[in-house]
Design a protein around this motif. Structure first.
Motif, PDB file in Angstrom:
ATOM      1  N   THR A 381       0.850  -1.197   0.000  1.00  0.00           N
ATOM      2  CA  THR A 381       0.000   0.000   0.000  1.00  0.00           C
ATOM      3  C   THR A 381       0.883   1.245   0.000  1.00  0.00           C
ATOM      4  N   THR A 382       0.273   2.364  -0.348  1.00  0.00           N
ATOM      5  CA  THR A 382       0.998   3.635  -0.328  1.00  0.00           C
ATOM      6  C   THR A 382       1.403   3.999   1.094  1.00  0.00           C
ATOM      7  N   TYR A 383       0.577   3.639   2.068  1.00  0.00           N
ATOM      8  CA  TYR A 383       0.918   3.914   3.469  1.00  0.00           C
ATOM      9  C   TYR A 383       2.174   3.141   3.879  1.00  0.00           C
ATOM     10  N   SER A 401       4.036  10.274  -0.395  1.00  0.00           N
ATOM     11  CA  SER A 401       3.303   9.011  -0.274  1.00  0.00           C
ATOM     12  C   SER A 401       2.209   9.079   0.778  1.00  0.00           C
ATOM     13  N   TRP A 405      -1.889   8.717   0.434  1.00  0.00           N
ATOM     14  CA  TRP A 405      -2.713   7.770   1.194  1.00  0.00           C
ATOM     15  C   TRP A 405      -3.840   8.497   1.923  1.00  0.00           C
ATOM     16  N   HIS A 409      -7.773   8.093   2.469  1.00  0.00           N
ATOM     17  CA  HIS A 409      -8.035   7.521   3.800  1.00  0.00           C
ATOM     18  C   HIS A 409      -7.872   8.634   4.844  1.00  0.00           C
TER      19      HIS A 409
END
Length: 626
Positions: A381-383, A401, A405, A409
């Motif tokens: 994931t980007t997180y 990044s 995210w 979110h």
């Protein structure tokens, strides 16, 4: 308004622009009869160069009377009005110049500055963007635009603009200070958002624990970590934080115990494994250290390296000096590590040992070997990518990044906390560059003042701010910083002197007005306090403490209706119940006993809630001492 640290282009820059207009003006003159206007223009220039702004303004007014279509004259008049702090008059003259000759150098810039000074940030943004289109490499346009964006609530855009400026002008100390302060402000706002959204949650206590840990306030940090674990026994990070405290205090057995507990709740904690490896090194057990480092690298190589300080983290700072026996153990372990076969774990272990022994070059060489040989995590994931980039101290990429995210979110508070930590690291990185680039500059002394003030070392902060003031006495914000410290040090006379100086430079400064008003109110002089407090809330309506002080001042003067209006605003942000109690006093004075009783009861409940929270924290702290 955010007061940034730069010594903005002031009188000198205005004179430079006015001289440019003097070059252009003769081309605008077509008749011999215009010689008189040119003589007045030259006289205005001489007065302006001598700092005689009233005379300069008078001469420019004569020019525009003689030449009502001379854009350069209106622009010069506007610049003088700006230097005098007459921002509305300045904006009017500059707008006329812009209408007569669009694109005249400096006009859009100073229109934006005027709007910002008049607390019209949205309009300022438009003018300052136009200034940048006209002069893409005008540093002042970029920095003022950043402030305008910040004041209009576009904090991410403000930070992006300042980062862009720092790339264009990497060697400007004042710009680095601005960038550091804005990043820190962004971090604080994100932390505040978490505290408001997740009050009483394990995350809130984790963050408090991290903050106190970084300040070496060990007891407070432990209390919050234990409270997080009381709320959620499986919470990730609290045992690790307790381990960090024990390790920094060289309590190796306790640190090892906490890191093992962290691994029970989070078996893939590369950070906990890496710290256990470091403990093994401190105990002269290089074989055990290599085994732990291998596990850590397999689980999370970037996290493992970051946990032991690689690459160097600007927020973490220098490690505490090791005891002689610990140094001896590390030197003994180092000789055994150097004999081990090449492997990522070996390179990381050697880099850590050399770093702890102060052997920077050797540590860097081993760190490069680790980077070349270690595996890389594959984020899903980007997180997760942001976490890895943060651990790598690739801060700008991590910032991009995590923002990506959060765009999808926005309620992920762990991601918000990561974003805050990235902002904090960016802030320290900018400070580090500033202190390396210009250690004896006024921005450096301002930065040191900020650091000392944040760590509650007010006397040292005052010394640094005073040095900055001596180097740049007209620096925006410096007199307020000094005055604010004098308030904290209970030196009210000195505080008034500095705050009045700040208001002489910017009469609309809301914080300075609020501070002066509070001092007079504290001296039981509400009549003097009220004009300052009124001006403060007019300029910045969300100064809640100023609303409360103003309500109290009105109450003292028996202006109960006005007191009620201010206190109804103040109670929206009343963490200690003081505004509610004051409002109750007002209602009682008005004979509204029922309403008064309601406010007193709300105030009492807030105070009891705060007391209960404090008792809970103390109970947790006492338990962890047993």
């Amino acid at each position: 308004m955010l007061v940034l640290g730069r010594c903005r282009r002031g009188f000198k820059g205005i004179v430079t622009l006015a001289c440019l207009f003097l070059v252009f003006l003769p081309f605008a003159l077509a008749r011999d009869s215009d010689d008189e206007a040119l003589r007045h223009f030259a006289a205005a220039q001489r007065a302006q160069n001598a700092g005689q702004l009233d005379e300069a303004a008078s001469e420019y007014l004569k020019v525009v009377q003689l030449l009502p279509n001379a854009a350069e004259a209106y622009a010069s008049l506007g610049l003088v009005y700006n230097a005098q702090g007459k921002y509305a008059d300045s904006a009017q003259a500059l707008a006329k110049a812009e209408k007569l000759k669009p694109g005249l150098p400096g006009v859009s810039l100073y229109l934006g500055i005027d709007d910002l000074r008049m607390h019209q940030p949205a309009s300022a943004v438009l003018h300052l963007r136009a200034a940048i289109r006209s002069e893409p490499k005008n540093e002042q346009a970029h920095t003022w635009l950043s402030e305008a964006l910040s004041d209009s609530g576009q904090h991410d855009a403000a930070l992006a603009e300042l980062q862009k400026a720092s790339l264009l002008f990497p060697s400007d100390p004042a710009l680095l200070l601005d960038l550091s302060r804005l990043c820190r402000r962004a971090a604080d706002q994100k932390i505040d958002r978490i505290f408001m959204t997740a009050k009483g949650s394990p995350l809130q206590h984790q963050i408090y624990g991290d903050i106190y840990k970084d300040q070496h306030a060990w007891s407070n940090a432990k209390a919050h970590y234990y409270r997080a674990l009381e709320l959620d026994t499986q919470w990730h990070g609290a045992h690790f934080g307790l381990g960090e405290i024990a390790l920094q205090n060289q309590e190796l057995d306790l640190a090892s115990h906490e890191y093992h507990l962290e691994l029970q709740t989070n078996p893939r904690s590369g950070a906990a494994m890496a710290r256990l490896a470091e403990i093994a090194l401190l105990e002269n057990k290089p074989g055990d250290a290599l085994t732990q480092f291998e596990s850590a690298i397999k689980a999370a190589p970037e996290e493992a390296a970051h946990a032991v300080g690689l690459p160097p983290d600007p927020v973490a700072g220098k490690s505490d000096e090791l005891a002689k026996d610990a140094q001896s153990s590390l030197r003994s372990a180092l000789s055994q590590l150097e004999a081990a076969p090449p492997a990522p774990a070996r390179s990381l272990a050697i880099a850590v040992v050399d770093l702890r022994l102060g052997q920077t070059d050797a540590s860097l060489a081993a760190w490069k070997q680790f980077q070349q040989s270690a595996p890389h995590s594959n984020p899903s994931t980007t997180y997760q990518r942001a976490l890895i980039q943060f651990d790598q101290q690739n801060l700008n990429a991590a910032d991009v990044s995590v923002r990506s995210w959060l765009s999808t979110h926005p309620v992920d508070l762990q991601a918000v906390y990561l974003s805050a930590k990235i902002d904090q690291a960016l802030s320290f990185s900018a400070l580090q560059k500033l202190l390396e680039l210009a250690p004896d500059s006024y921005p450096a002394h301002q930065a040191l003042g900020d650091i000392y003030e944040e760590s509650q070392n007010d006397n040292k902060a005052l010394s640094e701010y005073k040095l900055a003031e001596s180097m740049a006495p007209n620096l925006p914000g410096i007199h307020f910083s000094i005055g604010n410290l004098f308030v904290k040090l209970h030196r009210e006379d000195d505080a008034l002197t500095e705050l009045q100086t700040a208001l002489g430079m910017d009469q609309d400064n809301p914080e300075a007005n609020a501070e002066v008003g509070a001092i007079y109110l504290n001296r039981l002089d509400p009549a003097k306090a009220i004009p300052y407090l009124e001006h403060a809330v007019q300029q910045e309506n969300d100064l809640w403490s100023a609303h409360q002080q103003l309500g109290k001042a009105y109450y003292t003067q028996k202006e109960y209706t006005r007191a009620t209006a201010e206190l109804l605003l103040a109670v929206q942000h009343d963490p200690d119940g003081a505004a509610r109690y004051q409002l109750g006093l007002v209602y009682r004075a008005l004979g509204k006993n029922k309403e008064a009783g309601e406010q007193f009861e709300i105030s009492r409940k807030i105070k009891l809630e705060n007391l209960s929270h404090a008792k809970t924290e103390m109970t947790t702290f006492q338990k962890q001492l047993q």
